[in-house]
Design an enzyme around this catalytic site. Structure first.
Site, mmCIF file in Angstrom:
data_model
loop_
_atom_site.group_PDB
_atom_site.id
_atom_site.type_symbol
_atom_site.label_atom_id
_atom_site.label_comp_id
_atom_site.label_asym_id
_atom_site.label_seq_id
_atom_site.Cartn_x
_atom_site.Cartn_y
_atom_site.Cartn_z
ATOM 1 N N ARG A 93 -10.334 -11.968 7.818
ATOM 2 C CA ARG A 93 -9.028 -12.450 7.122
ATOM 3 C C ARG A 93 -9.494 -14.031 6.642
ATOM 4 O O ARG A 93 -8.824 -14.609 5.764
ATOM 5 C CB ARG A 93 -8.154 -12.804 8.392
ATOM 6 C CG ARG A 93 -7.611 -11.607 9.021
ATOM 7 C CD ARG A 93 -6.308 -11.876 9.850
ATOM 8 N NE ARG A 93 -5.932 -10.987 10.580
ATOM 9 C CZ ARG A 93 -5.032 -9.984 10.246
ATOM 10 N NH1 ARG A 93 -4.666 -9.891 9.004
ATOM 11 N NH2 ARG A 93 -4.812 -8.747 11.040
ATOM 12 N N VAL A 124 -9.642 -3.470 0.912
ATOM 13 C CA VAL A 124 -9.974 -4.629 0.601
ATOM 14 C C VAL A 124 -9.789 -5.542 1.778
ATOM 15 O O VAL A 124 -8.909 -5.204 2.642
ATOM 16 C CB VAL A 124 -9.144 -5.565 -0.697
ATOM 17 C CG1 VAL A 124 -9.559 -4.577 -1.872
ATOM 18 C CG2 VAL A 124 -7.982 -5.271 -0.492
ATOM 19 N N ASP A 151 0.868 -1.106 -0.163
ATOM 20 C CA ASP A 151 0.125 0.127 0.146
ATOM 21 C C ASP A 151 0.786 1.179 -0.085
ATOM 22 O O ASP A 151 1.390 1.600 -1.134
ATOM 23 C CB ASP A 151 -0.830 0.023 1.033
ATOM 24 C CG ASP A 151 -1.866 1.091 1.376
ATOM 25 O OD1 ASP A 151 -2.065 1.921 0.217
ATOM 26 O OD2 ASP A 151 -2.386 1.368 2.357
#
Ligand code: IMP
Ligand code: MG
Length: 181
Positions: free
Chosen positions: A168, A156, A105
């Site tokens: 998860r 996401v 990210d």
């Protein structure tokens, strides 16, 4: 209690598609590291599911180590601070290291891990493998060497990725509904 998948706006990658892509990545990794002392370094917790599926597709005499980091502390924006949950760095002297994480990210996490490995130990090489790479400009000049999928800059969850430690265990990657954030 609402079902877990009610919080998903859209599914980006289903399990079968993810696993097919992992087959391709694993073939490249197997070819690159054949004959080399490889350590797969899974980044907990987000990289756990990805690493588990990936390493079982790499038929090399590799070692598995884990490193535990936190940078998010529950929000959807990177805090910019990366904390390591254990004091000792895995024994990676004279080994080729492939860091396996969920997502690139801002790049702060992977940049901090790479720096720490090179500061605390003497690996022969350090490469990065991520399930997802967000298309955006990153504050850190980190690039991944192996990428399963590129995605837009959206939040996401699933297949290891969480929002406040939930989701998860979803077998797919999906965009979280904005009203759940
Ligand atoms: P960084 O911003 O590249 O340092 O990413 C730090 C961590 O934030 C990643 O390892 C993930 O755990 C988490 N993260 C970043 N983007 C997302 C996302 O879209 N969903 C879930 N977790 C994310
Ligand atoms: Mg993570």
């Amino acid at each position: 209690m609402p079902a877990l998948e009610d919080a998903i706006e859209k599914i980006l990658f289903r399990e079968a598609e993810i696993l097919a892509r992992l087959d391709e990545l694993a073939r490249r990794i197997t070819a690159e590291y054949a004959g080399k002392e490889l350590t797969i370094l899974a980044v907990l917790n987000g990289g756990l599911v990805f690493a588990a599926d990936l390493l079982r597709r790499v038929p090399l005499p590799l070692k598995l180590d884990c490193i535990s980091v936190a940078s998010y502390h529950g929000s959807t924006e990177s805090s910019g601070r990366v904390t390591f949950d254990q004091v000792s760095t895995p024994d990676i002297d004279d080994r080729h290291v492939l860091i396996v994480d969920d997502i690139l990210d801002t790049g702060r996490t992977l940049d901090a891990i790479r720096r720490k490995l090179n500061a605390d130990a003497r690996p022969l090489s350090v490469q990065i493998c991520v399930l997802l790479r967000k298309i955006k400009t990153r504050p850190e000049p980190v690039e991944a060497d192996y990428i399963a999928f590129d995605i837009a800059d959206e939040f996401v969850v699933g297949y290891g990725l969480d929002y406040q430690e939930k989701y998860r265990n979803l077998p797919y990657v999906g965009v979280l509904r904005k009203d759940r954030i």
